[in-house]
Design a protein around this motif. Structure first.
Motif, PDB file in Angstrom:
ATOM      1  N   GLU A  48      -3.720 -12.356 -11.359  1.00  0.00           N
ATOM      2  CA  GLU A  48      -3.088 -11.312 -10.563  1.00  0.00           C
ATOM      3  C   GLU A  48      -3.730 -11.187  -9.186  1.00  0.00           C
ATOM      4  OE1 GLU A  48      -4.012 -10.985 -13.660  1.00  0.00           O
ATOM      5  OE2 GLU A  48      -2.086 -10.778 -14.688  1.00  0.00           O
ATOM      6  N   SER A  49      -5.069 -11.334  -9.115  1.00  0.00           N
ATOM      7  CA  SER A  49      -5.741 -11.211  -7.818  1.00  0.00           C
ATOM      8  C   SER A  49      -5.392 -12.377  -6.913  1.00  0.00           C
ATOM      9  CB  SER A  49      -7.260 -11.126  -8.014  1.00  0.00           C
ATOM     10  OG  SER A  49      -7.753 -12.283  -8.667  1.00  0.00           O
ATOM     11  N   ARG A  50      -5.183 -13.572  -7.498  1.00  0.00           N
ATOM     12  CA  ARG A  50      -4.761 -14.726  -6.682  1.00  0.00           C
ATOM     13  C   ARG A  50      -3.341 -14.519  -6.164  1.00  0.00           C
ATOM     14  NH1 ARG A  50      -7.829 -17.647 -10.617  1.00  0.00           N
ATOM     15  NH2 ARG A  50      -5.978 -17.930 -11.921  1.00  0.00           N
ATOM     16  N   GLU A  51      -2.476 -13.914  -6.985  1.00  0.00           N
ATOM     17  CA  GLU A  51      -1.113 -13.613  -6.529  1.00  0.00           C
ATOM     18  C   GLU A  51      -1.140 -12.564  -5.413  1.00  0.00           C
ATOM     19  OE1 GLU A  51       0.853 -12.398 -10.034  1.00  0.00           O
ATOM     20  OE2 GLU A  51       1.258 -14.436 -10.756  1.00  0.00           O
ATOM     21  N   PHE A  52      -2.037 -11.609  -5.542  1.00  0.00           N
ATOM     22  CA  PHE A  52      -2.176 -10.577  -4.513  1.00  0.00           C
ATOM     23  C   PHE A  52      -2.602 -11.216  -3.192  1.00  0.00           C
ATOM     24  CE2 PHE A  52      -5.015  -7.679  -2.197  1.00  0.00           C
ATOM     25  CZ  PHE A  52      -4.163  -6.614  -1.967  1.00  0.00           C
ATOM     26  N   LEU A  53      -3.575 -12.116  -3.255  1.00  0.00           N
ATOM     27  CA  LEU A  53      -4.025 -12.809  -2.048  1.00  0.00           C
ATOM     28  C   LEU A  53      -2.897 -13.630  -1.427  1.00  0.00           C
ATOM     29  CD1 LEU A  53      -7.616 -14.103  -2.931  1.00  0.00           C
ATOM     30  CD2 LEU A  53      -6.993 -12.437  -1.181  1.00  0.00           C
ATOM     31  N   PHE A  54      -2.062 -14.219  -2.278  1.00  0.00           N
ATOM     32  CA  PHE A  54      -0.947 -15.024  -1.768  1.00  0.00           C
ATOM     33  C   PHE A  54       0.050 -14.157  -1.004  1.00  0.00           C
ATOM     34  CE2 PHE A  54       3.389 -16.637  -2.344  1.00  0.00           C
ATOM     35  CZ  PHE A  54       3.269 -17.876  -1.717  1.00  0.00           C
ATOM     36  N   VAL A  55       0.383 -12.989  -1.579  1.00  0.00           N
ATOM     37  CA  VAL A  55       1.346 -12.092  -0.921  1.00  0.00           C
ATOM     38  C   VAL A  55       0.791 -11.591   0.411  1.00  0.00           C
ATOM     39  CG1 VAL A  55       2.522  -9.868  -1.087  1.00  0.00           C
ATOM     40  CG2 VAL A  55       2.444 -11.380  -3.066  1.00  0.00           C
ATOM     41  N   ILE A  56      -0.450 -11.096   0.392  1.00  0.00           N
ATOM     42  CA  ILE A  56      -1.070 -10.582   1.615  1.00  0.00           C
ATOM     43  C   ILE A  56      -1.254 -11.703   2.633  1.00  0.00           C
ATOM     44  CG2 ILE A  56      -3.136  -9.501   2.578  1.00  0.00           C
ATOM     45  CD1 ILE A  56      -1.327  -7.624   0.986  1.00  0.00           C
ATOM     46  N   GLY A  57      -1.653 -12.889   2.156  1.00  0.00           N
ATOM     47  CA  GLY A  57      -1.854 -14.023   3.061  1.00  0.00           C
ATOM     48  C   GLY A  57      -0.567 -14.487   3.704  1.00  0.00           C
ATOM     49  N   THR A  58       0.537 -14.454   2.945  1.00  0.00           N
ATOM     50  CA  THR A  58       1.832 -14.868   3.498  1.00  0.00           C
ATOM     51  C   THR A  58       2.265 -13.941   4.630  1.00  0.00           C
ATOM     52  OG1 THR A  58       2.493 -15.777   1.352  1.00  0.00           O
ATOM     53  CG2 THR A  58       4.242 -15.312   2.960  1.00  0.00           C
ATOM     54  N   ILE A  59       2.157 -12.650   4.393  1.00  0.00           N
ATOM     55  CA  ILE A  59       2.490 -11.682   5.444  1.00  0.00           C
ATOM     56  C   ILE A  59       1.539 -11.828   6.623  1.00  0.00           C
ATOM     57  CG2 ILE A  59       2.663  -9.219   5.976  1.00  0.00           C
ATOM     58  CD1 ILE A  59       3.411  -8.823   3.002  1.00  0.00           C
ATOM     59  N   GLY A  60       0.251 -12.060   6.302  1.00  0.00           N
ATOM     60  CA  GLY A  60      -0.736 -12.252   7.359  1.00  0.00           C
ATOM     61  C   GLY A  60      -0.444 -13.464   8.219  1.00  0.00           C
ATOM     62  N   LEU A  61       0.011 -14.563   7.595  1.00  0.00           N
ATOM     63  CA  LEU A  61       0.337 -15.769   8.363  1.00  0.00           C
ATOM     64  C   LEU A  61       1.443 -15.497   9.369  1.00  0.00           C
ATOM     65  CD1 LEU A  61       0.213 -18.595   5.661  1.00  0.00           C
ATOM     66  CD2 LEU A  61      -1.318 -18.291   7.608  1.00  0.00           C
ATOM     67  N   TRP A  62       2.429 -14.705   8.964  1.00  0.00           N
ATOM     68  CA  TRP A  62       3.509 -14.347   9.895  1.00  0.00           C
ATOM     69  C   TRP A  62       2.966 -13.531  11.063  1.00  0.00           C
ATOM     70  CZ3 TRP A  62       6.582  -9.376   9.095  1.00  0.00           C
ATOM     71  CH2 TRP A  62       7.452  -9.169  10.169  1.00  0.00           C
ATOM     72  N   ARG A  63       2.168 -12.497  10.739  1.00  0.00           N
ATOM     73  CA  ARG A  63       1.650 -11.638  11.795  1.00  0.00           C
ATOM     74  C   ARG A  63       0.684 -12.397  12.696  1.00  0.00           C
ATOM     75  NH1 ARG A  63       4.957  -9.061  13.200  1.00  0.00           N
ATOM     76  NH2 ARG A  63       3.433  -8.345  14.707  1.00  0.00           N
ATOM     77  N   TYR A  64      -0.215 -13.177  12.100  1.00  0.00           N
ATOM     78  CA  TYR A  64      -1.161 -13.925  12.916  1.00  0.00           C
ATOM     79  C   TYR A  64      -0.460 -15.043  13.677  1.00  0.00           C
ATOM     80  CZ  TYR A  64      -4.795 -11.372  10.454  1.00  0.00           C
ATOM     81  OH  TYR A  64      -5.576 -10.371   9.958  1.00  0.00           O
ATOM     82  N   GLY A  65       0.671 -15.516  13.129  1.00  0.00           N
ATOM     83  CA  GLY A  65       1.453 -16.523  13.848  1.00  0.00           C
ATOM     84  C   GLY A  65       1.953 -15.997  15.178  1.00  0.00           C
ATOM     85  N   VAL A  66       2.394 -14.724  15.194  1.00  0.00           N
ATOM     86  CA  VAL A  66       2.824 -14.100  16.447  1.00  0.00           C
ATOM     87  C   VAL A  66       1.651 -14.008  17.421  1.00  0.00           C
ATOM     88  CG1 VAL A  66       3.769 -11.999  17.492  1.00  0.00           C
ATOM     89  CG2 VAL A  66       4.643 -12.796  15.283  1.00  0.00           C
ATOM     90  N   GLY A  67       0.477 -13.615  16.894  1.00  0.00           N
ATOM     91  CA  GLY A  67      -0.714 -13.517  17.743  1.00  0.00           C
ATOM     92  C   GLY A  67      -1.127 -14.855  18.310  1.00  0.00           C
ATOM     93  N   ILE A  68      -1.094 -15.899  17.468  1.00  0.00           N
ATOM     94  CA  ILE A  68      -1.467 -17.243  17.939  1.00  0.00           C
ATOM     95  C   ILE A  68      -0.469 -17.743  18.970  1.00  0.00           C
ATOM     96  CG2 ILE A  68      -1.677 -19.648  17.193  1.00  0.00           C
ATOM     97  CD1 ILE A  68      -2.805 -18.558  14.541  1.00  0.00           C
ATOM     98  N   SER A 388       1.478  -3.786  10.048  1.00  0.00           N
ATOM     99  CA  SER A 388       0.034  -3.643  10.254  1.00  0.00           C
ATOM    100  C   SER A 388      -0.610  -2.737   9.209  1.00  0.00           C
ATOM    101  CB  SER A 388      -0.246  -3.084  11.654  1.00  0.00           C
ATOM    102  OG  SER A 388       0.174  -3.992  12.650  1.00  0.00           O
ATOM    103  N   LEU A 389       0.190  -1.888   8.577  1.00  0.00           N
ATOM    104  CA  LEU A 389      -0.326  -0.991   7.537  1.00  0.00           C
ATOM    105  C   LEU A 389      -0.135  -1.550   6.135  1.00  0.00           C
ATOM    106  CD1 LEU A 389       1.044   2.428   8.882  1.00  0.00           C
ATOM    107  CD2 LEU A 389      -1.317   1.609   8.994  1.00  0.00           C
ATOM    108  N   LEU A 390       0.601  -2.645   6.028  1.00  0.00           N
ATOM    109  CA  LEU A 390       0.972  -3.154   4.707  1.00  0.00           C
ATOM    110  C   LEU A 390      -0.240  -3.618   3.903  1.00  0.00           C
ATOM    111  CD1 LEU A 390       4.138  -5.180   3.980  1.00  0.00           C
ATOM    112  CD2 LEU A 390       2.012  -5.835   2.878  1.00  0.00           C
ATOM    113  N   GLY A 391      -1.138  -4.372   4.514  1.00  0.00           N
ATOM    114  CA  GLY A 391      -2.287  -4.911   3.795  1.00  0.00           C
ATOM    115  C   GLY A 391      -3.194  -3.825   3.243  1.00  0.00           C
ATOM    116  N   LEU A 392      -3.534  -2.841   4.081  1.00  0.00           N
ATOM    117  CA  LEU A 392      -4.399  -1.747   3.640  1.00  0.00           C
ATOM    118  C   LEU A 392      -3.728  -0.945   2.533  1.00  0.00           C
ATOM    119  CD1 LEU A 392      -6.898   0.035   3.922  1.00  0.00           C
ATOM    120  CD2 LEU A 392      -5.709   1.291   5.732  1.00  0.00           C
ATOM    121  N   SER A 393      -2.449  -0.624   2.702  1.00  0.00           N
ATOM    122  CA  SER A 393      -1.735   0.173   1.702  1.00  0.00           C
ATOM    123  C   SER A 393      -1.670  -0.551   0.362  1.00  0.00           C
ATOM    124  CB  SER A 393      -0.315   0.484   2.196  1.00  0.00           C
ATOM    125  OG  SER A 393      -0.346   1.149   3.438  1.00  0.00           O
TER     126      SER A 393
END
Length: 505
Positions: A48-68, A388-393
């Protein structure tokens, strides 16, 4: 190293203490990262924790993609495109010179010491640029006029430099700008004249006029450009670092948008316009009496955000906007409160309100006028306040429902990524500090909350220095409707957001 700290605004006798604080701060950052990494590495990762990291990481890749995307484009402009254009300007020589330069300064409720520093730098630049120049002083108090005349006598400028006063009532910066523009209009400037609009707390660095004015000859459709900024903050350590981080991020974002000639704001600190633009009656009207007709909040006038109004007016009129990264000004920042949290929230309320009010109507100009990149960036501003609030929430919900490991994983992720982002800011040429990773995350979370709050209350405005608020002409019914409908909209959207979080977790 001495050069680095002098650029940061530090006196030589403070260097040993500042250097030790700087080194200790970075040591603390990396010790925290290392310790947190060791703790997380020893925790058992379930399916479950690996799935959680995958979900957060996927959203993070999109957000960091905009930053990059912005980071890479910013570097391309800063180190490839801009040097090419600067070389072209140098080859043009005197052909790129403006026929006349107007340096218009707006001053209201600014202390005498700051006013003296600002006008001293303006007069120095007017003399050193060696072009025909008129300094236009848009002022309220008689004491400011007396101080300016004393500085004028001290500099004793040559015949090609003139001084003009515009006395206005203390009804706000927008009126000051409009009166100044009309005063310039009466001089009937030709098509090759330029107008630099300078805030009353902004000092011009050496050569800023000669570094900006010639680009109007190179780009015939450019209506205005803005400049790079550093700051001198009259406040504590964290509020000072917060401002400096903002200017470093601003620099790269400006470079990114300048690559498509769509800089999203013409900062009131210092921006340079074609004289034919600022003397256009429709432009003056946009700056002086800008307003928004909102489907729910009704029609209301803009109190602040004149830089956003000027940008919107230029886009509506079909002009381009640009950025000159090697033209530097220094702003003297006076935080509205001694408490960091109160001061930052007040400033966020004003800045984000101005941005979101512009965003609401700017997208209506369409892709043809703004371009695909600009349209995407404008829509992304609305989306990012939630993502930006999704990961913390999600990590808090997962920690409460399943295990504390989810929150620890998230903290490690934030610590690593914000440290990397801080180090990447070195490419901007601005200084970085050990507090930047923490301040970056503070901006992300508190900034997003402020944006959500402001987005549903676009009619609420305040000016931090003048301590004035918008006097609404709406009826009692409209005010009550705005108040309760804003609360209902905020609650509904937050409920939908939390439902999405619960589904993801």
């Amino acid at each position: 190293m001495n050069k680095f700290f002098n650029i940061a605004g530090t006196h030589d006798h403070q260097l040993p203490r500042q250097l030790m604080t700087y080194i200790f701060g970075w040591v603390l950052v990396f010790v925290f990262l290392g310790g947190l990494g060791i703790v997380v590495a020893n925790l058992p990762l379930t399916k479950e924790s690996r799935e959680f990291l995958f979900v957060i990481g996927t959203i993070g890749l999109w957000r960091y993609g905009v930053g990059i995307f912005h980071f890479v484009r910013g570097l391309i402009f800063l180190y490839l495109m801009f040097p090419y254009y600067r070389a072209k300007i140098r080859k043009m020589g005197e052909l790129a010179d403006p026929s006349h330069v107007y340096l218009m300064v707006t001053s209201f409720r600014i202390d005498a010491l700051t006013t003296a520093k600002v006008y001293d730098s303006v007069m120095r630049e007017a003399i050193n640029c060696q072009w025909d120049t008129t300094i236009v002083c848009s002022i309220v108090e008689k004491s400011d006029e007396t101080l300016i005349r004393q500085l004028w006598d001290k500099h004793n400028p040559p015949a090609n430099v003139a001084l003009k006063f515009v006395r206005i009532p203390g009804t706000g910066k927008r009126d000051g700008l409009a009166h100044g523009f009309r005063a310039i209009s009466r001089n009937l400037p030709d098509d090759n004249a330029v107008v630099a609009v300078i805030d009353g707390d902004t000092m011009l660095e050496d050569g800023v006029v000669r570094r900006t004015a010639p680009y109007f000859k190179l780009f015939p459709n450019m209506g205005a450009l803005t400049t790079n900024e550093v700051c001198e903050v009259d406040g504590g350590y964290f509020i000072s670092e917060w401002h400096k981080l903002r200017f470093a991020q601003r620099h790269l974002n400006m470079c990114s948008m300048a690559s498509v000639s769509r800089v999203l704001t013409l900062t009131g600190r210092m921006s340079v316009f074609r004289a034919s633009v600022v003397t256009d009656p429709s432009f003056i009207e946009d700056v002086e009496n800008d307003h928004l007709n909102h489907w729910r909040l009704g029609d209301f006038k803009f109190l602040t955000g004149d830089d956003k109004s000027s940008w919107y007016s230029l886009m509506r009129l079909g002009f381009d906007t640009w950025y000159v990264p090697d033209a530097m000004v220094k702003t003297i920042e006076h935080p509205p409160h001694n408490n960091f949290f109160k001061a930052s929230r007040q400033l966020m309320f004003r800045w984000y309100g101005n941005s979101l009010r512009q965003n609401y109507r700017a997208t209506k100009l369409g892709v043809k006028r703004l371009g695909l990149t600009t349209m995407y960036v404008l829509y992304d501003q609305r989306i990012s306040m939630w993502t930006s609030l999704l990961g913390l929430s999600a990590s808090i919900v997962a920690a409460v429902k399943y295990s504390l490991i989810y929150l620890l994983l998230y903290v490690l992720w934030i610590a690593l990524t914000r440290t990397v982002i801080t180090l990447m800011l070195l490419a901007s040429g601005h200084r970085i500090g050990p507090a930047y990773p923490l301040v970056l995350y503070y901006n992300q979370i508190v900034g997003s909350i402020m944006k959500i709050y402001v987005y549903f209350r676009l009619d609420r405005q305040s000016w931090t220095r003048q301590k004035t608020t918008l006097n609404s002409s709406n009826s009692s019914y409209q005010k009550t409707f705005n108040k309760w409908s804003s609360r209902a909209m905020t609650f509904s959207c937050c409920a939908i957001f939390m439902s999405v979080i619960l589904i993801l977790v």
